[in-house]
Design a protein around this motif. Structure first.
Motif, PDB file in Angstrom:
ATOM      1  N   LYS A  21       0.834  -1.213   0.000  1.00  0.00           N
ATOM      2  CA  LYS A  21       0.000   0.000   0.000  1.00  0.00           C
ATOM      3  C   LYS A  21       0.864   1.256   0.000  1.00  0.00           C
ATOM      4  N   ARG A  22       1.927   1.242   0.796  1.00  0.00           N
ATOM      5  CA  ARG A  22       2.823   2.408   0.840  1.00  0.00           C
ATOM      6  C   ARG A  22       3.517   2.603  -0.503  1.00  0.00           C
ATOM      7  N   GLN A  23       3.964   1.508  -1.104  1.00  0.00           N
ATOM      8  CA  GLN A  23       4.656   1.621  -2.383  1.00  0.00           C
ATOM      9  C   GLN A  23       3.711   2.078  -3.502  1.00  0.00           C
ATOM     10  N   ILE A  24       2.473   1.625  -3.462  1.00  0.00           N
ATOM     11  CA  ILE A  24       1.482   2.103  -4.436  1.00  0.00           C
ATOM     12  C   ILE A  24       1.338   3.613  -4.329  1.00  0.00           C
ATOM     13  N   PHE A  25       1.252   4.110  -3.110  1.00  0.00           N
ATOM     14  CA  PHE A  25       1.075   5.553  -2.902  1.00  0.00           C
ATOM     15  C   PHE A  25       2.282   6.336  -3.418  1.00  0.00           C
TER      16      PHE A  25
ATOM     17  N   PHE B  21      -4.224   7.070  -2.144  1.00  0.00           N
ATOM     18  CA  PHE B  21      -4.338   7.420  -0.717  1.00  0.00           C
ATOM     19  C   PHE B  21      -5.437   6.594  -0.060  1.00  0.00           C
ATOM     20  N   ARG B  22      -6.529   6.373  -0.770  1.00  0.00           N
ATOM     21  CA  ARG B  22      -7.608   5.534  -0.246  1.00  0.00           C
ATOM     22  C   ARG B  22      -7.113   4.099  -0.026  1.00  0.00           C
ATOM     23  N   VAL B  23      -6.270   3.627  -0.943  1.00  0.00           N
ATOM     24  CA  VAL B  23      -5.681   2.292  -0.750  1.00  0.00           C
ATOM     25  C   VAL B  23      -4.780   2.294   0.475  1.00  0.00           C
ATOM     26  N   LEU B  24      -3.988   3.353   0.628  1.00  0.00           N
ATOM     27  CA  LEU B  24      -3.085   3.472   1.776  1.00  0.00           C
ATOM     28  C   LEU B  24      -3.852   3.418   3.088  1.00  0.00           C
ATOM     29  N   ARG B  25      -5.021   4.040   3.112  1.00  0.00           N
ATOM     30  CA  ARG B  25      -5.828   4.089   4.331  1.00  0.00           C
ATOM     31  C   ARG B  25      -6.800   2.913   4.451  1.00  0.00           C
TER      32      ARG B  25
END
Length: 311
Positions: free
Chosen positions: A224-228, A267-271
């Motif tokens: 998730k962090r890497q996607i962001f 960001f939605r994925v991150l959260r």
């Protein structure tokens, strides 16, 4: 084809024969992937400086399409074992038993040679060399090595999918440039967040197949962090065609807006909550990523067509 003997009916594939029809061979070409390749290559061809005869341009796009399809066939030949255990690929022609692996291999090799040689003879050998390298990179470097050995498979392997606009550019100019490299970077950087979003909600499939996708190796939170992070960099690079002067202000505005949207979805994925078993933000991110890339290249295409028409 079925043959009846003392032990009952045997399928043609049990005897090493094919039960394929033309639709199965078309499926080997990975038409959805091929359509994106053709589209981005066509954009590169249209916005490249210089002129190309319409017939030669059509031949160039056809060769790139055939080369992309050849890559898909070679990928399915080698990946038949893992395709058979993944829900989204189990119905492909080889695991479904409609095409034999040998037929897929022959089909892919013949199309590869045809596309590269035709592009070299009728367009130029520099673009043909790039096409040959792209096929080799996808079929050998990515499919045979990276895909099964490292969670960075999509990051490095994404180069194959990012090269088509450079090939289109080279068909016109006989070379590449910093502008064409930006087109490459737009797809190259977009690929990890696009596919890692898919990997988040298909993690079980990749796990069964033994593919070391990022969520399976580094975990969901790291992915998730890497996607962001990748989404932010992708959004910034997406605006570069305007700042480098080969895209219009309209493109710059659209790329900025879409880039903000891309980062927002990331960001939605991150959260995203661990309790969200359906991973709806990841599915939304995957869907929007397709719209994002298509819209950017479609706008570049309109820019290029308007320039060529003197608008």
């Amino acid at each position: 084809m079925a043959i009846t003997g003392e032990h009952g009916a045997l399928k043609g594939t049990d005897l090493g024969l094919s039960e394929a029809d033309p639709r199965d061979y078309f499926a080997l070409l990975k038409p959805r992937v091929m359509s994106l390749v053709v589209f981005t290559a066509f954009v590169g061809l249209i916005i490249a400086p210089g002129n190309i005869h319409p017939f030669i341009g059509a031949v160039a796009v056809l060769c790139i399409a055939v080369g992309a399809g050849a890559s898909g066939a070679l990928n399915m030949w080698y990946d038949a074992d893992i395709d058979a255990v993944m829900s989204r690929t189990a119905s492909r022609p080889i695991p479904a038993g409609r095409v034999t692996r040998d037929e897929a291999l022959t089909f892919g090799l013949v199309l590869s040679a045809f596309s590269v040689i035709t592009l070299g003879l009728l367009v130029n050998w520099f673009s043909a060399g790039l096409l040959a390298f792209t096929i080799f990179f996808y079929a050998v470097i990515y499919t045979m090595w990276l895909k099964r050995s490292t969670p960075q498979n999509i990051v490095i392997g994404g180069a194959a999918g990012a090269l088509p606009p450079m090939i289109g550019w080279a068909c016109v100019t006989g070379s590449v440039s910093w502008d064409s490299f930006v087109l490459f970077l737009m797809i190259f950087l977009w690929t990890p967040p696009h596919f890692w979003a898919l990997a988040l909600f298909k993690q079980g499939d990749y796990g069964k197949a033994g593919i070391p996708m990022m969520p399976n190796v580094a975990g969901v939170e790291s992915t998730k962090r890497q996607i962001f992070i990748y989404a932010i960099v992708t959004a910034l690079v997406g605006v570069l065609p305007y700042w480098m002067g080969f895209a219009s202000a309209a493109y710059g505005l659209l790329a900025t807006g879409l880039g903000i949207g891309f980062v927002w979805y990331a960001f939605r994925v991150l959260r995203m909550s661990p309790a969200d078993e359906k991973m709806k933000p990841a599915k939304s991110m995957f869907g929007f990523s397709l719209i994002y890339l298509f819209a950017l290249f479609a706008t570049l295409l309109v820019d290029g067509l308007m320039t060529s028409l003197g608008a």
